[in-house]
Motif scaffolding. Sequence first.
Motif: not given
Ligand code: FE
Length: 286
Positions: A1, A127-128, A132, A173
């Motif tokens: 982000m 997380h990334d 994603h 998200e």
């Molecule tokens: Fe994210």
Amino acid sequence: MTAATPMRPEGTAADWTVPQDWKRYTPAEHALWDRLFARQAAMLPGRVAPAFLAGLDVLRLSKPGIPDFDELSDRLMKATGWQVVAVPGLVPDDVFYEHLANRRFVAGNFIRTPDQIDYLEEPDVFHDVFGHVPLLADPVFADYMQAYGEGGRRAGGMDAIDKLARLYWYTVEFGLIRDGDGLKLYGAGIVSSFGESRFALEDDSPNRLGFDLRRVMRTRYRIDDYQQTYFVIDSFDDLLRQTQETDFAPLYAALETQADLDPETILPTDRVITRGSQTHARRHSA
Ligand code: FE
Ligand code: PHE
């Protein structure tokens, strides 16, 4: 982000990327990835959108250790023409949009520390990449992310980044997707979180509302706790179609005259799937 306007760190390229430098990761860092991966992989079947599991599979993300972005990009490029590039942390909005519009996903190259296993403030490589990248192997979701990047370029010129950012927040998200009579997870912030992947689907605290583009753009969000409202899309096709076919410029203009909504608000016009008790949010603000 993204973040407001951080300074470009020394050693980063003009587009804010850095070499991932995969050899630099320690055995303990790879082991932490494996631990996070095992915990989420055990939790997600039956809870996550099937396209996410398919992505984990075609990208071979179950291979032990922090993924090598070059190898990951090779697989992803074959699937949908996307790449994963490393950045040291948050990047400015315009840089972020430019990468997305060119089918490049920027991923933090660092991993959280063991004491941050359940909570961290800046998106790390787990997380990334885990959150994603699997859906970027889905052709429709991949197109949505590119379209979003192009939309970001436009929004920048219309002073509407905050409205567009809400769309990202409540889809990319923290989105839920309808699956027959039930719901499934697809938002990266949920699927990479041990606590929120149960909470978003099973807890009676949050609202779950049918996705409505204009409504989402009016809705503030919280970054410090589980969401109070999740928006449910019908399908990735439907999300892509709605967002692509709508010219956001008149929408942004119209929203200028409408008040923002608090995260927990339910409107008479909402398609309510679950009316939440909000007990979690009340307990945490007391
Ligand atoms: Fe994210
Ligand atoms: N249709 C949007 C616009 O006019 C672009 C967009 C597409 C934004 C898909 C987000 C997602 O700006």
